[in-house]
Design an enzyme around this catalytic site. Sequence first.
Site, short mmCIF file in Angstrom:
data_model
loop_
_atom_site.label_atom_id
_atom_site.label_comp_id
_atom_site.label_asym_id
_atom_site.label_seq_id
_atom_site.Cartn_x
_atom_site.Cartn_y
_atom_site.Cartn_z
N ASP A 63 0.84 -1.19 0.00
CA ASP A 63 0.00 0.00 0.00
C ASP A 63 0.88 1.25 0.00
O ASP A 63 1.65 1.48 0.94
CB ASP A 63 -0.91 -0.01 1.23
N THR B 193 -2.72 6.12 -4.28
CA THR B 193 -1.56 6.84 -3.75
C THR B 193 -0.28 6.47 -4.49
O THR B 193 0.56 7.34 -4.76
CB THR B 193 -1.38 6.54 -2.25
N THR B 194 -0.11 5.20 -4.82
CA THR B 194 1.08 4.79 -5.56
C THR B 194 1.09 5.41 -6.95
O THR B 194 2.13 5.88 -7.44
CB THR B 194 1.15 3.26 -5.67
N ASP C 149 -9.36 0.49 1.35
CA ASP C 149 -9.17 1.14 0.05
C ASP C 149 -10.30 0.79 -0.91
O ASP C 149 -10.76 1.64 -1.69
CB ASP C 149 -7.83 0.71 -0.56
#
Length: 520
Positions: free
Chosen positions: A64, A97-98, A388
Amino acid sequence: MASRTHQPLYVLSEDSERTRGRAAQESNVAAGKAVAEAVRTTLGPRGMDKMLVDSTGTVVVTNDGATILDRMDIDHPAAQMIVEVAESQEESVGDGTTTAAVLLGELLSRAESLLEDDLHPTVIVEGYAEAARLAGEAIDEQLVDVDEEAELLASVAESSMTGKGTGDVAARDLAELVVEAVEGIATEDGVDRDSIHVHPRTGAGSSATELVDGVVIEEESVHDGMPRTVEDASVAVLETKLEVRQGDVDAEYTISSVDGLNAALKAEDDELRGYADALSEAGVDVLVCRKAIDDRVAGLLADAGVLAFESVSSSDATDVARVTGAKRLGTLEDIEKADLGHAESVSIESDGDDLVFVRGGDASRAVTLLVRGSTEHVVDELERAVSDAVDAVVAARESGTVPGAGAAEIAIAAHLRGAAASVEGRKQLAIEVFADAVDALPRTLAENAGADPIDTLVDLRATHDREGRAGVIADGRTARVGDPLEEGIVDPAAVKREAVDSAAEAATMILRIDDVISAE
């Protein structure tokens, strides 16, 4: 005529360090790229995990992006901006986010070549801003129209969780539970995300994950004689302790007779009995107390058939009060029926440790995804993945969906290159390198899935030009180019918009810095 000598003027202290011009830009870009590289290999369904070990020896295994960046010990101020981008992405849409971090790193890397060609940072900033606007247009053009919304949302949840420790088989089952949870509390006004809870528990496989209509807290009753299940329950939430009151001033009392001792004991007993009587007379069936409960009060409550819990955390007490409609009482004085909440049932269920299930609250609909995992590390990663997925489904309901597997990014890059031709001046160069940066996302997906990134990118562009949609489909140990909609791979449009906007804003902020001053 006397000569004048000019003495140097020192504005900064001797301990200060200053980096200016190209050196400052190179340092900031290098720091940003380094952080982005740290999470690049976690992108996609075949992304790898990171093992994070802190100074106390605590180990976290995750892919994550938000968790990785949050736990990295980053000192460089420019690199810290990437962490802030991830935090902003997580807070806004809960996923991607990545993607945002990798895109930011690519934008900085591509800008570096433009700076070496003497393109002014302001021109790059203007080009990136225009490219972000054009990317929004491309995302809107990729929105998917379908008849079966539930099926589409399940695909969103599954795409979000795939590769995050859920296992490909379990991901679909978990996705359906996530959609059921979201739809269960959805209203005409939308979805209240705070009404969806994710509660992790070790001791079983992920297939044992279940959806609970209500909230779940980890507590034990304060007395063994209390009921373990209460139907049609009136619930009180109390913020004060139920013990003998202590004075604010230290004092000693001398008791010189047995009658005096008996009188003191009776006064204590009357006070404690008064607490139990007040709760019983108000019709309380279940007591959730934030502070301690005296054993004698617990015994009296048990005799009255009241189920009570003590030293409950503030967050759990808030959840119970919110769902049942109970007021959070600071005292038992003048407690009334109107101060109580209501639940269809409150029960204690055990699977090694006790769990309290508060079902069917009157004030607010709430659901809990009771996530199961075989070990602590596994269940922690599952909790992050399911959280998520919930965020992704909520975002998809509000913003719509776009093809996943890199297809949206390929469409964005193609749209940017087509629009760049009509842009005058050097700003065109910045838009073109923005497109190259976006291309890096599907290229990374292919690389992480074991395919040749260059060949895959060429195939993606060709298939997109020919068929209008092309993504990287992870297939076994490698990847192929295909239609993500046929494979049920979709992403929330809001995740794509937020990733592009936040990465572009952070990149422009970093590129505008030409002077770094640090002091102890």
